[in-house]
Design an enzyme around this catalytic site. Structure first.
Site, PDB file in Angstrom:
ATOM      1  N   HIS A 104      -0.918 -10.364   5.508  1.00  0.00           N
ATOM      2  CA  HIS A 104       0.195 -10.954   4.761  1.00  0.00           C
ATOM      3  C   HIS A 104      -0.259 -12.117   3.878  1.00  0.00           C
ATOM      4  CE1 HIS A 104       3.003  -8.378   6.743  1.00  0.00           C
ATOM      5  NE2 HIS A 104       2.628  -8.800   7.935  1.00  0.00           N
ATOM      6  N   ASP A 127       7.270  -9.714  13.879  1.00  0.00           N
ATOM      7  CA  ASP A 127       7.478  -8.269  13.934  1.00  0.00           C
ATOM      8  C   ASP A 127       8.064  -7.864  15.289  1.00  0.00           C
ATOM      9  OD1 ASP A 127       6.816  -7.095  11.451  1.00  0.00           O
ATOM     10  OD2 ASP A 127       4.719  -7.606  11.797  1.00  0.00           O
ATOM     11  N   ARG A 170      -8.012 -11.677   9.824  1.00  0.00           N
ATOM     12  CA  ARG A 170      -7.027 -10.624  10.099  1.00  0.00           C
ATOM     13  C   ARG A 170      -7.085  -9.602   8.971  1.00  0.00           C
ATOM     14  NH1 ARG A 170      -0.582 -11.074  11.312  1.00  0.00           N
ATOM     15  NH2 ARG A 170      -0.519 -11.929   9.201  1.00  0.00           N
ATOM     16  N   GLU A 180       2.881  -5.752  18.548  1.00  0.00           N
ATOM     17  CA  GLU A 180       4.051  -6.259  17.832  1.00  0.00           C
ATOM     18  C   GLU A 180       5.133  -5.215  17.618  1.00  0.00           C
ATOM     19  OE1 GLU A 180       2.729  -7.832  14.046  1.00  0.00           O
ATOM     20  OE2 GLU A 180       1.131  -6.373  13.862  1.00  0.00           O
TER      21      GLU A 180
HETATM   22 MG    MG Z   1       2.983  -8.785  12.268  1.00  0.00          MG
END
Ligand code: MG
Ligand code: MG
Ligand code: MG
Ligand code: MG
Ligand code: MG
Ligand code: MG
Lengths: 235, 235, 235, 235, 235, 235
Positions: free
Chosen positions: B44, B176, B69, B150
């Site tokens: 993200h 999430d 990540r 998640e």
């Molecule tokens: Mg997530």
């Protein structure tokens, strides 16, 4: 640009520089050296889409053949490397016929493969600006799909991989091969135990009328690999 | 570089900064703050291959642990992040044992996994220049594969995921998770209803002798998560 | 930003510029022209994650709609393009219902899809800073998943693809379509033989209450495609 | 873009963010905060020509005023910053009337100054695309030349500097001023001993009908400076 | 960071790598080699402000001394290089006492010079974060201003240049020197005719208690230059 | 690379593209068009040191002549542009003989000028790798110093400027000239009133045996300027 890479490899052994620094000025330096080709490495080197797009003209502008190694399984990038002007793409970890088929599909226009149309950068960079039909007709012949053989499963599937339409050759990855050969106990790209397999791979590639290539960490070994039948050697 | 991240997590709770701006100078600013680690976010956040390659030395040069990540399913990038010098990789949306197996394969050298050899950047950055054998031997131990839990399917598959060889821990994605928990009706990383599940996840990770990590949007909650057994916390 | 792209397409035919140079200043130039939208092309154009992240505000800042075309199969990037602020994502080579399902999953928040939470850039760029719940509620409606139809298998699967929840429309790729139609013997985005199929695609999209879009190389054809029912046209 | 910076400063006190990280995404973050303006710092911050060119639309696109501080003596860059779309340029170390004259010459079109024609970027970014004559007529009024007063010689030359045609205001540099005031023995941007001089500078600027601006390290002091008559304050 | 460059040069001969490729990954490679220092060349090398800002932490993070050579007359950049964290700045073509005075003014804080306050990057990178007063007190001592002597006028003005307060040493530019010595008829950094002058320069620098440095194209000459009294040598 | 720019201009009228977007891919596009040359504009265009360094090989690799326009007074950059491989440098606002002398000094090696040795990039890019002596001997002849004439003082000093050794030609800046001619009341690069002066400038350049160049906004005027004697024209 020099004459077609595929054609030259019929009669010559070519040496490629290996570029790991994703910076076009560094690539320019390599391309100014007396290598036949420069390979931009996106797997273990630092190259990315932006650096490949900008580095390829540095290679072509110096009359060197331009190759790109993609990361494992990034066949979207195989197509893009061709769209940007690469003459050959090296795909690591082609361990099965299925891997080879997906790779070939990304590399070749229909009906041989499923490559999508839109090589605007490449057509300009490789002298086809404004001549779409010639590009379409020559495209599959002008570009080489080179599958890396570097695990035991790959070795076992070798004849099948070589038989996949659209696969133009194989490149032996000697470091990974040595890890596989030793069950993870050592890494040695010049592992003597593996040399028999290397001879075998070159012979089977030749039998299939396909290119055999390899990566040589110690330049002393170049001659030995050449005599095995490897005609594209990374030094 | 500080002592091994895996070792420290045995006895300490560590806090990681979270970097979303793909710019090494911004990463340098974060690394100059008193965090234990910096996580470069390619899912993200805006990080990409180029920014990760250039930002990692900013983190390591300030004696911080470096984590990355990756985007969903980009296991090619998991290997590359390690090749560039990351100590740990966080993979989002590991929703099944199969997902976990593919992730682990990309993270670990054979025979545990299928990671390919070629960590030139990492060996230099993490003090292994010229010592390939030690790098091979220590590699799987020195790097952490952290699977994000998640979704409901992930929770159901949790014990299986934790049992996959090469998976070193799990990281709960609370936003999430809250969407999943509420069937898409709300997003709340501090959702009280979910806390029981968070306790459960940490406990099962501990039982499997693996790391439990999480992301905490509200710093007030850090202590609560730490007391649940989370030893790596993003703030 | 102009009013919602989905809403405008109900009543207007919109023209999008097509950006192949991955440079925000070039994108700024396009966005300053009187187009309705700018599409950043990551498949055959040179755009990459970094250029998309930095180019989107140039488009939005000029009150243009922002679209991104991802490379083949890069659904991780579909989510990221939305996270960076794109209003629509175009996925090439959607050749089956399964392809369409994976694409839709990456594009839509649960329970419709599996998109992961974390659109910090987009929320700021599109006016939702600080209002997570509205973003969650509007997200699936505010973003368009556009599947490219450009092969024979895709044409055969068209009704199924149009029926996939979360797929908002189709975009005909005329060059690839002409290669498929001619079994690889020619490339002609204005291929007369294919026009019947183009009429059919638009009609079936309309029947399914979904968007029909296309790419027009020769501007002379814009009117013809518009009269077929294509309401988003790349020129 | 908000209404003219010069006009607003007649009636309002404006606060500018100060950008030292030469990255447009970081600038975008600042521009999303509730500041009136963003100043891109090329003297002590890391901004360079490339970052200024690419960051200015991030500021303007968020309806913030855009200022640039140039390095010492780089008046070529003063013109370029305007050409790129800045509304104001801050020049450090204007220590004499001669310094001020050279600065003003670079900032203003003839006959007031010697600025060269060619603001293609700025005309597009600031709403003058295609209207060269209006740009020429409004240019000198629409852009502010702000001279930094931060040494004893500058203070002595203040009235002369304020009288130079084309100089629109002064900005007190409190850190350098404190070093000068203490003969190099300390640095303290809130140095109490210097406050009398700061009051004097604002008063003389006002008497000359020119802008007084300053840089405040400790936000607590903002009110105090505002009450002295400073109407543009960097926080 | 290693101990102070000025201190080490009292007792050691140090070797600096010379970086011409403006890419931080290439600088990282150099800094990983066993040099004492890395010099980033902005005069004839490709370094620019952006590359210097991003490359300096690569040098400092590997415990190497960091030097920057600025373009001719770009004394604004001398200050900026220090602000970014360089320990020494090399200024080319210092051909007169006046040149040396302007250079020293840019390099040293008042009252010795006119350097402006604001070394945020450097204070963080060199261990002074949060300690402004120590930075101010140590700054002039911790940074070296090195004037290049490479023309006949420079040689004639040498004693005057060495006597300028704030000038910490000289660096002989052997290529330009050979052009000057031969009236433009040849370029030879090892020109035997010039060796007497090189001996003389080192001796006069030593007499003035200042540093003598040089650039050696042929490593064979390093010992000879060291025996002349040159203690900082670029190889 | 095509034959020498200076030689060609003896017998041909050459057309140069004008590049304002500092991005090498955009430069590559221009260089692929049928222009004789590409000029990289650092004054009003967005080019900077980094973009010039990376764009020049795109121009040379397409067999186009490469020119750079520097910002006002940035003669350090004149030398650097040559070091990077430019064949000609255009300096704006050369308003006096003194301006011309400083410009020429930066452009030419001793004894004609004071250019410093170190053109590593250029020697490689322009075919002189390894041949320093030829580069030194041909350097001043192979590179063109072109002074912009665009103010009334410049016009008055024209014969003196043309007589400066090392100045190879003049380029009329028609927009600035029209502002000067109209005392700041209008800007019109095709100002009829100025045409007599343009004829005069070309004639005086020819009399001095120097190049006359200009910038033509309206292509219709190209023939008219060519007939005046302008042999290098920017379109
Ligand atoms: Mg997530
Ligand atoms: Mg391998
Ligand atoms: Mg297509
Ligand atoms: Mg100051
Ligand atoms: Mg020199
Ligand atoms: Mg002009």
């Amino acid at each position: 640009m020099p004459s077609n890479l595929r054609d030259r490899l019929q009669t010559e052994t070519l040496i490629t520089a290996w570029s790991g620094i994703p910076d076009l000025l560094t690539v320019e330096l390599l391309a100014a050296q007396p290598y036949d080709a420069v390979t931009l490495d996106m797997q273990h080197g630092g190259h990315d889409e932006a650096s490949v797009l900008r580095s390829l003209p540095m290679v072509l502008g110096r009359n060197r053949h331009a190759l790109v190694r993609i990361p494992v399984g990034r066949f979207d990038m195989a197509s893009r490397a061709l769209d940007f002007g690469a003459e050959a793409v090296i795909a690591p970890m082609i361990n099965s016929v299925a891997d080879a088929q997906v790779f070939a599909a990304a590399m070749k226009y229909p009906p041989l493969g499923e490559r999508s149309w839109g090589a605007t950068f490449a057509m300009s960079r490789r002298g086809y600006a404004g001549d779409a039909l010639s590009w379409l007709r020559n495209g599959n012949q002008d570009t080489l799909a080179i599958a890396m053989i570097e695990t035991r499963p790959a070795l076992e599937a070798l004849d099948g991989i070589l038989a996949v339409p659209g696969i133009d050759g194989v490149l032996v990855g000697p470091s990974d091969f040595s890890i596989a050969w030793s069950n993870g106990t050592l890494v040695d790209p010049a592992l003597e135990d593996a040399m028999g397999a290397f001879v075998d791979i070159a012979a089977r590639a030749k039998a299939a009328n396909k290119l055999a290539a390899t990566y040589v960490v110690d330049p002393v070994l170049c001659g030995r690999f050449e005599s095995m039948g490897y005609s594209l050697i990374a030094c």
